[in-house]
Every structure is written in structure tokens, then in C-alpha cells.
Design an enzyme around this catalytic site. Structure first.
Site, PDB file in Angstrom:
ATOM      1  N   ASP A  35     -28.348  40.857 -36.325  1.00 37.43           N
ATOM      2  CA  ASP A  35     -29.688  40.324 -36.568  1.00 37.43           C
ATOM      3  C   ASP A  35     -30.481  41.211 -37.539  1.00 37.43           C
ATOM      4  OD1 ASP A  35     -28.891  38.491 -34.796  1.00 37.43           O
ATOM      5  OD2 ASP A  35     -30.408  38.933 -33.248  1.00 37.43           O
ATOM      6  N   SER A  84     -34.468   3.441 -26.605  1.00 33.51           N
ATOM      7  CA  SER A  84     -34.160   4.225 -25.415  1.00 33.51           C
ATOM      8  C   SER A  84     -32.784   3.812 -24.902  1.00 33.51           C
ATOM      9  CB  SER A  84     -35.235   4.024 -24.359  1.00 33.51           C
ATOM     10  OG  SER A  84     -35.464   2.650 -24.186  1.00 33.51           O
ATOM     11  N   LEU A  85     -32.355   4.449 -23.841  1.00 35.63           N
ATOM     12  CA  LEU A  85     -31.043   4.159 -23.260  1.00 35.63           C
ATOM     13  C   LEU A  85     -31.245   3.573 -21.878  1.00 35.63           C
ATOM     14  CD1 LEU A  85     -29.293   7.537 -24.113  1.00 35.63           C
ATOM     15  CD2 LEU A  85     -28.575   5.306 -24.977  1.00 35.63           C
ATOM     16  N   GLU A 115     -21.574  12.913 -24.136  1.00 35.26           N
ATOM     17  CA  GLU A 115     -22.423  14.043 -24.548  1.00 35.26           C
ATOM     18  C   GLU A 115     -23.417  14.380 -23.453  1.00 35.26           C
ATOM     19  OE1 GLU A 115     -24.511  12.452 -27.896  1.00 35.26           O
ATOM     20  OE2 GLU A 115     -22.649  11.887 -28.894  1.00 35.26           O
ATOM     21  N   LYS A 117     -27.044  14.761 -21.919  1.00 38.45           N
ATOM     22  CA  LYS A 117     -28.339  14.146 -22.230  1.00 38.45           C
ATOM     23  C   LYS A 117     -29.368  15.278 -22.195  1.00 38.45           C
ATOM     24  CE  LYS A 117     -31.248  10.163 -21.386  1.00 38.45           C
ATOM     25  NZ  LYS A 117     -32.561  10.794 -21.484  1.00 38.45           N
ATOM     26  N   LYS A 315     -27.455   9.474 -15.283  1.00 41.91           N
ATOM     27  CA  LYS A 315     -28.408  10.526 -14.938  1.00 41.91           C
ATOM     28  C   LYS A 315     -27.943  11.368 -13.753  1.00 41.91           C
ATOM     29  CE  LYS A 315     -32.287  10.463 -16.501  1.00 41.91           C
ATOM     30  NZ  LYS A 315     -33.419   9.667 -16.898  1.00 41.91           N
ATOM     31  N   CYS A 412     -42.976  35.438  20.541  1.00 46.93           N
ATOM     32  CA  CYS A 412     -43.185  36.178  21.782  1.00 46.93           C
ATOM     33  C   CYS A 412     -44.558  36.843  21.867  1.00 46.93           C
ATOM     34  CB  CYS A 412     -42.080  37.217  21.969  1.00 46.93           C
ATOM     35  SG  CYS A 412     -42.214  38.611  20.859  1.00 46.93           S
ATOM     36  N   CYS A 427     -41.210  41.333  13.854  1.00 46.68           N
ATOM     37  CA  CYS A 427     -41.658  41.440  15.236  1.00 46.68           C
ATOM     38  C   CYS A 427     -41.098  42.735  15.789  1.00 46.68           C
ATOM     39  CB  CYS A 427     -41.134  40.249  16.031  1.00 46.68           C
ATOM     40  SG  CYS A 427     -41.229  40.502  17.808  1.00 46.68           S
TER      41      CYS A 427
HETATM   42  S1  IVH Z   1     -28.529   8.614 -28.171  1.00 42.76           S
HETATM   43  C1  IVH Z   1     -29.845   4.235 -29.243  1.00 42.76           C
HETATM   44  N1  IVH Z   1     -27.739  10.923 -27.231  1.00 42.76           N
HETATM   45  O1  IVH Z   1     -32.491  10.098 -24.517  1.00 42.76           O
HETATM   46  C2  IVH Z   1     -29.734   5.435 -28.346  1.00 42.76           C
HETATM   47  N2  IVH Z   1     -29.966  10.226 -26.799  1.00 42.76           N
HETATM   48  O2  IVH Z   1     -33.217   7.243 -23.634  1.00 42.76           O
HETATM   49  C3  IVH Z   1     -30.127   6.676 -29.013  1.00 42.76           C
HETATM   50  N3  IVH Z   1     -31.261  11.853 -25.497  1.00 42.76           N
HETATM   51  O3  IVH Z   1     -35.377  10.024 -26.024  1.00 42.76           O
HETATM   52  C4  IVH Z   1     -30.094   7.824 -28.132  1.00 42.76           C
HETATM   53  N4  IVH Z   1     -29.681  13.355 -25.320  1.00 42.76           N
HETATM   54  O4  IVH Z   1     -33.928  11.725 -27.165  1.00 42.76           O
HETATM   55  C5  IVH Z   1     -28.752  10.038 -27.327  1.00 42.76           C
HETATM   56  N5  IVH Z   1     -26.891  12.961 -26.480  1.00 42.76           N
HETATM   57  C6  IVH Z   1     -27.913  12.082 -26.578  1.00 42.76           C
HETATM   58  C7  IVH Z   1     -29.169  12.322 -26.012  1.00 42.76           C
HETATM   59  C8  IVH Z   1     -30.174  11.370 -26.125  1.00 42.76           C
HETATM   60  C9  IVH Z   1     -30.936  13.056 -25.021  1.00 42.76           C
HETATM   61  C10 IVH Z   1     -32.587  11.213 -25.322  1.00 42.76           C
HETATM   62  C11 IVH Z   1     -33.183  10.717 -26.594  1.00 42.76           C
HETATM   63  C12 IVH Z   1     -34.068   9.576 -26.160  1.00 42.76           C
HETATM   64  C13 IVH Z   1     -33.538   9.216 -24.828  1.00 42.76           C
HETATM   65  C14 IVH Z   1     -33.004   7.815 -24.859  1.00 42.76           C
END
Ligand code: IVH
Length: 671
Positions: A35, A84-85, A115, A117, A315, A412, A427
Site C-alpha cells: 500500500d 427487482s427480483l 451469485e 445477493k 433469500k 435465595c 450471589c
Molecule cells: S440481478 C433483473 N444480481 O437485488 C434483475 N441483483 O431485487 C437484476 N441484487 O436491488 C438484478 N445482488 O441490487 C442481481 N447478484 C445480484 C444481486 C442483485 C443483489 C439486488 C439488486 C436489486 C435487487 C433486485
């Protein structure tokens, strides 16, 4: 490295070198240089650019913190929505997902990219002609906030794409987060500076990214991992896993935790494996994500409303949840330790329903200021015991009171003692307190104490649970009729036990003191105490100062002794024991002379002495307040050697310990 022939060339070289080191550090996770060396290069570039501002480029690593503080964040419309997923909480939902995918693709087994999350914030990074132009938060998925100035300060995010032929346009998506270790460190500095603490790494990352002044963001240790792109033409690439490899080549960190798996078994195995390592991962995750690996197949499945059909998030059970403290109980352990325990409104966390959580000790409750009525954050990670992380102060009802540990034992009613530098309060009624009964009886009966043969764990368990025996004194009231009530107690063994109890009445003062189970009073301290005081009455009456004249008795032992004898319940049990016929020889008190050369010294005896028997020599040492040990160590003061000494002699020579013959040894006793 070529010698630079001009300042411009040197600046260019430094920029390239620094970018290369960033890449090795953040993307490959394999730094090439220490570093300090990196810092040196960085400073050289900074100085050079300061002297010759005409050579500064916008993508220079020195220009990460460029912009001044803003008044707000401009909106950014995402070219393709940041969706979102869908979530799966149970294996069944994943099985159903895989079934739907197989049906849609008419395929037996599907390959998935799995991967972690990440539990951070989604961001999108736009690169034009290879240069970072806009960075935005997810917002509502269609419009986010322009946080380019802040994202530029994150060193893991490349300001320029690597390689000679960057795509004309690229939008990278990924997660900004804070590593757990950096989060801990940040919270420590925050608290040292009197600043507020962050609740978790996610909040710390979010708070840092949404700073109007990029200099503040720059000072926060943020990380970034890429997990995809936004509406990119992949050219030759066929798989998501290849996209991630490509992102790596372009200079983006992609987690090494990703894996390509096949079929439902592959998915669930991945989930289990990551779940087991969750605690050890350097960053927080709240589950895993499965994506169909084949990009064409992803297209076939497409999207439904706001989420892709080709991917799902599996999850983990939430590790933290909020709930109410309905009470704070104080439990008394087998050794008398008082432990405050929070009684909680039942809450589902970490996969189980939690109803209480240990608060460890009084200081811990004070430090977190946990009160009855509070709403608290409870955490249960893995198999770890549930813990109260913190109080949500905004939800504290009026009229709550600070917690104080009771001054009397809740089991006690006896006095509670706490040593000045100990966190645990106890105690003091070791002989009397129901919580400590079994422990006290087992210790009392043990071989080196009263030596009651046959009174083991199972028997003590029964005697106490059936209410036949409460204190050690009750043992001497046992008879055949009482023992007949016990399971598996034949007449013969009952007789043997009664005989052993009877036999134990004849004992020594040292054994008796040891048998009382006074905290910090071991066998050898008990022996020293017996020798110095000669009677139980004198011992019980001694104050802390007098007690400390005994070798090896310091303030800690003296304090627990004084506390023990001050407790009337204990004195009563001792009185009953003596009344039941427990007896031992008493001797005159012996005043030890602290000036004696033997006092407080440790001796080891080896070989045969010409005149003194081994026992007699040991007795002499102890009578003067010395200690006898069986092995030679650095703590040994003298080795007394007679004829044909053993290996202890050699050890003494080796360690340079004074070796005495009998005559020299006896000389020590002349004064
Ligand atoms: S793919 C079309 N990969 O999860 C789907 N999302 O619910 C695109 N997230 O806010 C998302 N890790 O930021 C993907 N390995 C991962 C992820 C990921 C976290 C979050 C993402 C988003 C949420 C989707």
C-alpha cells in the site's frame, strides 16, 4: 518501465500504473505492490499535476474527488429499467421456479449462474467511449438519482474501461456496499469522534453514497461488485457467466463467490454452501440469486410485470428483527453468576422464533441502555445465541427506567457481590442458594474435599430435585427411609452411601475449607488458610486485611472470602455441619513471618535428603509460608536436591534455578 522523457509522459505512465494497481487490488484481489508504494505513486502524480495543471485528465485517479458539494441530486432516467427480483423463501419455491423454466425451455436440466445477493445498494454506471459519464441509484427502477460525483470516489469503480477497444456505450449494474471489517472500523472512528453509529453495513453504505459533499463519500470505505449490464449488445457472448468474465476484463470487481450450477440440486447445494459460509464472507448478503445462464434462453423467458422470469432471489431468513422487551429477568447460574435476560415478545428471526436473549451482564445492559418497554433490534445469525443489538430509541415509550441489577439474589435473597474489575455479579450464598445447590453438593462431596464416595452427579440430581437435600448439612440428616424413595437405589448401595457420609465427618480443617466451595479458594489456598488460622471460627472472623497476610491470598480471594462469611445463610449451614458431627483438629494460629527467606517462595524437591524425610521438608516449607511444587519451571525459586536426583535437577540447571543441598536448605529456616 521506460524512463519518461517528458512530464506529460511521466504523468501518463503514473496514471496507467495506478490504474493497473487498482485493477490488481480491487478486481483480481491480488495487489502487486505494498500500500505504501501505491501511495507513493499516487502522491507523485498529485504533485506533478499540481505543478503542471495542463496535464490533468478527467479520468486521472487523482480526480476521483473533483466536484464541489451539491444542493441535491438530479434525476436520471434509466435507459432500461432496473427491475427487482421475485423472492423465494422456501426450497419449494425454487423447485417451482426451476420447473417453470424447464417447461418454458422444454429442457431436462437447465444451467444457472448462481451469485450472492449483495445487501447493499443497486447502482448503474454508464460508460461512453470507455469513460464513466453517469452513475445513478436505482430509485423507483425507472428514474434514479445522479450520484456520479460520489460514485467516482469509489476506487473499485473504474473511471475508464480497461483494454484497447472499449465498447462505444456500456451500462454496468452492480451493488455498492461496505465490507463488514470496514464497517466495524468506521463505526469505531465515528464513536471516537462523537459521531453517530451506523446500524449495519447497508445503512452505512447508503448514508455514505447519498452525501451531497463527495469529499465525505470519498472518506468512507465503499466497495463495489458488478453483477450485470443494462441493455447491452453482447456480440459473441452467449452466457451470463461470460458477461461477468468480460466485466472483469473491463476492470470491474465481480465476486469470486459466483458459480455455474446445473438443475435444482445444483441450485440448492449452492444455497446451502453459501449459507454455511455467510458469516465468514467479507460482506453482508441476504440470499443468493439464480439466473438462467444462457442469454438467449433469458430472452425466451422474458419479464413479467417488474421482475424477470429468468431469475429469482433465494433469500436467507432475516437475521435481524425488531421486537419489544417485555421484561428483564435475572437468572442465577450454577456458580452463582447473575445474568440479566431479556424476555421478548416472540419474533421470527434467523429462521426460528426467539422469546428471550441473554444480556450478558449489568454493564452490557447499561452500555446499550436496554429498558423494559423498549423496542429493540434482535439478531440471530447462524447457530449463534440470539442477541439484542440495540435499542430503537425513537420508539421508547415514556416513563421507562434504567436497568439496575438487584442487590439481592433473585433465587435465595442473599447478598450479591461484584468485584471492582469483574463484569459478573454473584450471589454469595454458595452453600444455600437453590441455583447453586447441585454444584455446591458435588464439590462438597468430591474426593479432595469431603470425599463422600458414591455421591455422584445422578444422585445429587435426584436428591435435590426430590427436595430431599438442599444444603450440604442435609446430607448428614439422610437415613435409609429417605434414600429408599430414590430410583435404582438398592438397600446395599443406600447403606454404602450412609457409611461414606458418616466416614466423611472425620476430616481436616483444610479439606473442610476447600469443601465450602468459596469462589477463588482452591485446595492449596485452603491448606494455607487452615495452617495460618488453625480454626474455622478464626477464619470466619478474619477481615480482608488479615486474610491477605496469608501467602497467595490477594484482594480477590480476600474479597470473596469476606463476602462468603458475611452471608448469614452460609454461616448457618456451617453451624449445622458442625452440629451434625463434622469435625477436624484445630491448631493454634500461626503468624507467618513475611521476612522469612522461605515466605512466598516456590520449592521443588528431588532426590533423597540425608536427614529430612520428604514429607517433613514439605511441611517445613509450608509452615513458613512457602509453596511446594512437583515440577521445575521459571516460577521455581529453589530446587532442593538430595542423593540421586532426577530430571528436575537437570531442568533446574538448564533454567539457572538455585539448587540447594540439605544443609543450605536448613539454613533458610535459621532466621
Ligand atoms: S440481478 C433483473 N444480481 O437485488 C434483475 N441483483 O431485487 C437484476 N441484487 O436491488 C438484478 N445482488 O441490487 C442481481 N447478484 C445480484 C444481486 C442483485 C443483489 C439486488 C439488486 C436489486 C435487487 C433486485
Amino acid at each position: 518501465m521506460a524512463v519518461p522523457h517528458s512530464i506529460a509522459a511521466r504523468a501518463k505512465q503514473l496514471r496507467a500504473d495506478i490504474e493497473q494497481h487498482n485493477y490488481h487490488y480491487y478486481v483480481l484481489d491480488r495487489p502487486l505492490i505494498p500500500d505504501a508504494e501505491y501511495d507513493r505513486l499516487f502522491r507523485e502524480l498529485q504533485e506533478l499535476e499540481q505543478k503542471h495543471p495542463q496535464f490533468v485528465t478527467p479520468d486521472s485517479p487523482t480526480q476521483r474527488v473533483g466536484a464541489a458539494a451539491q444542493t441535491g441530486f438530479a434525476p436520471v432516467a434509466h435507459a432500461t429499467a432496473m427491475l427487482s427480483l421475485n423472492n423465494a423463501f422456501e426450497d419449494e419455491a425454487v423447485v417451482a421456479f426451476d420447473r417453470r423454466v424447464r417447461e418454458a425451455l422444454e429442457s431436462e436440466r437447465v444451467e444457472y449462474a448462481a451469485e450472492p445477493k449483495f445487501d447493499g445498494l443497486a447502482v448503474s454506471l454508464a460508460y461512453e467511449q470507455g469513460v464513466l459519464t453517469t452513475g445513478a441509484t436505482r430509485g423507483d427502477g425507472y428514474t434514479g438519482e445522479d450520484v456520479t460525483a460520489n460514485l467516482r470516489t469509489i476506487r473499485a469503480i473504474p473511471l475508464r474501461l480497461r483494454g484497447p477497444h472499449p465498447p462505444a456505450w456500456l451500462e454496468v449494474r452492480g451493488e455498492v456496499l461496505m465490507l463488514k471489517a470496514d464497517f466495524e472500523r468506521l463505526n469505531r472512528t465515528q464513536s471516537a469522534q462523537g459521531e453517530r453509529q451506523f446500524a449495519n453495513p447497508r445503512n452505512a453504505a447508503a448514508g455514505s453514497l447519498r452525501q451531497l459533499d463527495p469529499r465525505i463519500t470519498a472518506a468512507r470505505p465503499l466497495a463495489f461488485f458488478a453483477y450485470g449490464t443494462g441493455g447491452t449488445d453482447y456480440g459473441k457472448l452467449r452466457r451470463h457467466s461470460q458477461v461477468l468474465d468480460w466485466l472483469t476484463e473491463l476492470g470491474f470487481p465481480v465476486t469470486a463467490e459466483r458459480e455455474v450450477v446445473t438443475g435444482i440440486a445444483g441450485l440448492l447445494n449452492y444455497y446451502r454452501a453459501i449459507g454455511e459460509r455467510r458469516e465468514q464472507l467479507p460482506f453482508d448478503i441476504d440470499g443468493v440469486v439464480y439466473k438462467i445462464n444462457d442469454l438467449a434462453a433469458q430472452n425466451t423467458l422474458g419479464f413479467v410485470s417488474r421482475a424477470p422470469r429468468f431469475a429469482i432471489a433465494h433469500k436467507f431468513p432475516a437475521e435481524e428483527a425488531a421486537t419489544a422487551v417485555e421484561g428483564i429477568d435475572v437468572q442465577v447460574g450454577r456458580t452463582g453468576a447473575l445474568t440479566p435476560v431479556a424476555r421478548l415478545r416472540p419474533v421470527f428471526v434467523g429462521g426460528v422464533t426467539v422469546t428471550n436473549a441473554t444480556l450478558h451482564n449489568e454493564d452490557e445492559v447499561q452500555r446499550k441502555d436496554i429498558r423494559v418497554g423498549d423496542t429493540v433490534v434482535v439478531r440471530r445469525a447462524g447457530d449463534v445465541i440470539p442477541e439484542v443489538v440495540r435499542v430503537i430509541e425513537a420508539r421508547r415509550p415514556p416513563h421507562t427506567r434504567r436497568f439496575v441489577l438487584p442487590a439481592r439474589c433473585p433465587e435465595c435473597g442473599s447478598a450479591v457481590h461484584r468485584l471492582a474489575d469483574e463484569a459478573i455479579a454473584r450471589c454469595t450464598a454458595g452453600l444455600f442458594c437453590p441455583a447453586q445447590r447441585k454444584q455446591a453438593l458435588l464439590h462438597f462431596a468430591s474426593r479432595r474435599a469431603m470425599d463422600i464416595e458414591g455421591l455422584g452427579e445422578k444422585l445429587v440430581e435426584q436428591l435435590v430435585d426430590k427436595g430431599i437435600v438442599g444444603t450440604p448439612a442435609d446430607l448428614y440428616k439422610l437415613d435409609m427411609a429417605g434414600l429408599a424413595a430414590l430410583e435404582r437405589m438398592a438397600e446395599k448401595s443406600a447403606g454404602n452411601l450412609l457409611a461414606a457420609i458418616e466416614k466423611s465427618k472425620q476430616t481436616t480443617l483444610a479439606r473442610f475449607i476447600f469443601a465450602l466451595g468459596i469462589r477463588n479458594v482452591g485446595e492449596s489456598t485452603a491448606r494455607d488458610l487452615a495452617r495460618c488460622f488453625g480454626s474455622i471460627g478464626r477464619l470466619a472472623a478474619a477481615d480482608a486485611e488479615t486474610l491477605q497476610q496469608v501467602p497467595d491470598v490477594g484482594p480477590v480471594v480476600a474479597h470473596s472470602m469476606a463476602g462468603f462469611f458475611a452471608e448469614p445463610h452460609n454461616r448457618e449451614v456451617i453451624r449445622q455441619l458442625l452440629a451434625a458431627g463434622v469435625s477436624f483438629a484445630e491448631t493454634a494460629p500461626r503468624r507467618l513471618d513475611a521476612a522469612s527467606p522461605v515466605y512466598g517462595k516456590t520449592f521443588v524437591l528431588t532426590g533423597t535428603l540425608p536427614h529430612l524425610k520428604r514429607d517433613a521438608a514439605q511441611q517445613r516449607i509450608r509452615d513458613r509460608g512457602g509453596k511446594v511444587s512437583s515440577s521445575v519451571s521459571k516460577q521455581t525459586d529453589y530446587v532442593v536436591a538430595g542423593a540421586e536426583p532426577g530430571s528436575k535437577y537437570d531442568k533446574a540447571l538448564e533454567l539457572g534455578i538455585t539448587i540447594l543441598d540439605e544443609a543450605e536448605f536448613l539454613k533458610l529456616f535459621e532466621r
